[in-house]
Motif scaffolding. Sequence first.
Motif, PDB file in Angstrom:
ATOM      1  N   HIS A   5       0.749  -1.135   0.012  1.00  0.00           N
ATOM      2  CA  HIS A   5       0.166   0.037  -0.089  1.00  0.00           C
ATOM      3  C   HIS A   5       0.871   1.225   0.139  1.00  0.00           C
ATOM      4  O   HIS A   5       0.334   2.120  -0.509  1.00  0.00           O
ATOM      5  CB  HIS A   5      -0.921   0.046   0.958  1.00  0.00           C
ATOM      6  CG  HIS A   5      -1.947  -0.967   1.063  1.00  0.00           C
ATOM      7  ND1 HIS A   5      -1.921  -2.335   1.639  1.00  0.00           N
ATOM      8  CD2 HIS A   5      -3.130  -1.258   0.338  1.00  0.00           C
ATOM      9  CE1 HIS A   5      -2.898  -3.260   1.191  1.00  0.00           C
ATOM     10  NE2 HIS A   5      -3.789  -2.404   0.685  1.00  0.00           N
ATOM     11  N   VAL A  45      -5.972   2.599  -7.067  1.00  0.00           N
ATOM     12  CA  VAL A  45      -6.856   2.580  -6.084  1.00  0.00           C
ATOM     13  C   VAL A  45      -7.723   1.578  -5.527  1.00  0.00           C
ATOM     14  O   VAL A  45      -7.805   1.155  -4.721  1.00  0.00           O
ATOM     15  CB  VAL A  45      -7.562   4.131  -5.845  1.00  0.00           C
ATOM     16  CG1 VAL A  45      -8.260   4.258  -4.496  1.00  0.00           C
ATOM     17  CG2 VAL A  45      -6.419   5.278  -5.923  1.00  0.00           C
ATOM     18  N   ALA A  46      -8.573   1.383  -6.695  1.00  0.00           N
ATOM     19  CA  ALA A  46      -9.682   0.185  -6.441  1.00  0.00           C
ATOM     20  C   ALA A  46      -8.740  -1.086  -6.251  1.00  0.00           C
ATOM     21  O   ALA A  46      -9.433  -1.859  -5.520  1.00  0.00           O
ATOM     22  CB  ALA A  46     -10.364   0.023  -7.916  1.00  0.00           C
ATOM     23  N   HIS A  47      -7.684  -1.164  -6.902  1.00  0.00           N
ATOM     24  CA  HIS A  47      -6.992  -2.723  -6.653  1.00  0.00           C
ATOM     25  C   HIS A  47      -6.380  -2.550  -5.190  1.00  0.00           C
ATOM     26  O   HIS A  47      -6.738  -3.711  -4.526  1.00  0.00           O
ATOM     27  CB  HIS A  47      -5.798  -2.822  -7.713  1.00  0.00           C
ATOM     28  CG  HIS A  47      -5.111  -4.064  -7.727  1.00  0.00           C
ATOM     29  ND1 HIS A  47      -4.042  -4.342  -6.747  1.00  0.00           N
ATOM     30  CD2 HIS A  47      -5.494  -5.005  -8.321  1.00  0.00           C
ATOM     31  CE1 HIS A  47      -3.989  -5.536  -6.800  1.00  0.00           C
ATOM     32  NE2 HIS A  47      -4.303  -6.176  -7.799  1.00  0.00           N
ATOM     33  N   ALA A  48      -5.962  -1.515  -4.691  1.00  0.00           N
ATOM     34  CA  ALA A  48      -5.155  -1.418  -3.497  1.00  0.00           C
ATOM     35  C   ALA A  48      -6.437  -1.681  -2.427  1.00  0.00           C
ATOM     36  O   ALA A  48      -6.364  -2.173  -1.251  1.00  0.00           O
ATOM     37  CB  ALA A  48      -4.537  -0.179  -3.068  1.00  0.00           C
ATOM     38  N   MET A  49      -7.640  -1.178  -2.654  1.00  0.00           N
ATOM     39  CA  MET A  49      -8.775  -1.232  -1.656  1.00  0.00           C
ATOM     40  C   MET A  49      -9.596  -2.640  -1.757  1.00  0.00           C
ATOM     41  O   MET A  49      -9.816  -3.123  -0.503  1.00  0.00           O
ATOM     42  CB  MET A  49      -9.884   0.184  -2.029  1.00  0.00           C
ATOM     43  CG  MET A  49      -9.300   1.477  -1.637  1.00  0.00           C
ATOM     44  SD  MET A  49     -10.606   2.611  -2.193  1.00  0.00           S
ATOM     45  CE  MET A  49     -11.741   2.045  -0.777  1.00  0.00           C
ATOM     46  N   PHE A  50      -9.822  -3.187  -2.985  1.00  0.00           N
ATOM     47  CA  PHE A  50     -10.617  -4.313  -2.906  1.00  0.00           C
ATOM     48  C   PHE A  50     -10.025  -5.532  -3.375  1.00  0.00           C
ATOM     49  O   PHE A  50     -10.608  -6.748  -3.007  1.00  0.00           O
ATOM     50  CB  PHE A  50     -11.797  -3.939  -4.091  1.00  0.00           C
ATOM     51  CG  PHE A  50     -12.687  -2.729  -3.920  1.00  0.00           C
ATOM     52  CD1 PHE A  50     -13.201  -2.727  -2.636  1.00  0.00           C
ATOM     53  CD2 PHE A  50     -12.683  -1.588  -4.445  1.00  0.00           C
ATOM     54  CE1 PHE A  50     -14.220  -1.572  -2.224  1.00  0.00           C
ATOM     55  CE2 PHE A  50     -13.187  -0.314  -4.249  1.00  0.00           C
ATOM     56  CZ  PHE A  50     -14.226  -0.461  -3.200  1.00  0.00           C
ATOM     57  N   ARG A  52      -6.562  -6.262  -2.973  1.00  0.00           N
ATOM     58  CA  ARG A  52      -5.377  -6.487  -1.937  1.00  0.00           C
ATOM     59  C   ARG A  52      -5.606  -5.592  -0.870  1.00  0.00           C
ATOM     60  O   ARG A  52      -4.854  -4.739  -0.350  1.00  0.00           O
ATOM     61  CB  ARG A  52      -4.109  -6.211  -2.457  1.00  0.00           C
ATOM     62  CG  ARG A  52      -3.525  -7.430  -3.408  1.00  0.00           C
ATOM     63  CD  ARG A  52      -2.240  -7.635  -3.483  1.00  0.00           C
ATOM     64  NE  ARG A  52      -1.354  -7.687  -2.254  1.00  0.00           N
ATOM     65  CZ  ARG A  52      -0.034  -7.470  -2.162  1.00  0.00           C
ATOM     66  NH1 ARG A  52       0.603  -7.416  -3.534  1.00  0.00           N
ATOM     67  NH2 ARG A  52       0.523  -7.669  -1.013  1.00  0.00           N
ATOM     68  N   GLY A  53      -6.790  -5.611  -0.341  1.00  0.00           N
ATOM     69  CA  GLY A  53      -7.327  -4.589   0.634  1.00  0.00           C
ATOM     70  C   GLY A  53      -6.416  -4.705   1.919  1.00  0.00           C
ATOM     71  O   GLY A  53      -5.777  -5.724   2.315  1.00  0.00           O
ATOM     72  N   PRO A  54      -6.611  -3.697   2.960  1.00  0.00           N
ATOM     73  CA  PRO A  54      -5.930  -3.683   3.959  1.00  0.00           C
ATOM     74  C   PRO A  54      -6.402  -4.842   4.904  1.00  0.00           C
ATOM     75  O   PRO A  54      -7.345  -4.989   5.004  1.00  0.00           O
ATOM     76  CB  PRO A  54      -6.089  -2.390   4.615  1.00  0.00           C
ATOM     77  CG  PRO A  54      -6.847  -1.533   3.742  1.00  0.00           C
ATOM     78  CD  PRO A  54      -6.958  -2.416   2.591  1.00  0.00           C
ATOM     79  N   SER A  55      -5.542  -5.362   5.351  1.00  0.00           N
ATOM     80  CA  SER A  55      -6.155  -6.497   6.593  1.00  0.00           C
ATOM     81  C   SER A  55      -5.454  -6.326   7.871  1.00  0.00           C
ATOM     82  O   SER A  55      -4.442  -5.727   8.229  1.00  0.00           O
ATOM     83  CB  SER A  55      -5.524  -7.922   6.071  1.00  0.00           C
ATOM     84  OG  SER A  55      -5.840  -8.880   6.825  1.00  0.00           O
TER      85      SER A  55
END
Length: 80
Positions: A5, A45-50, A52-55
């Motif tokens: 991220h 942004v969409a890839h980072a959110m949905f 490989r979203g933060p966990s």
Amino acid sequence: MTGYHDYVLGLIPAALLGTTFALEGLGLSMQAAVPVGGAVAAGLVAHAMFVRGPSTDPMVADAPARADGGGSPGAPPNAD
């Protein structure tokens, strides 16, 4: 340690400006190149959110280690 991220945050303006100026340099008008550059940045942004979203899962490699070493994963930090 930088994670996925962190790299995405750096790539957002690079993708917007780089794509826009590359397309403008290839002869596309600036009015058409800016939305394409914006779409590329929005895709990041969409890839980072949905995708490989933060966990908050402690087993995820990108997740930072907890400094306090205890408590439940969903517990709010102590503000005192």
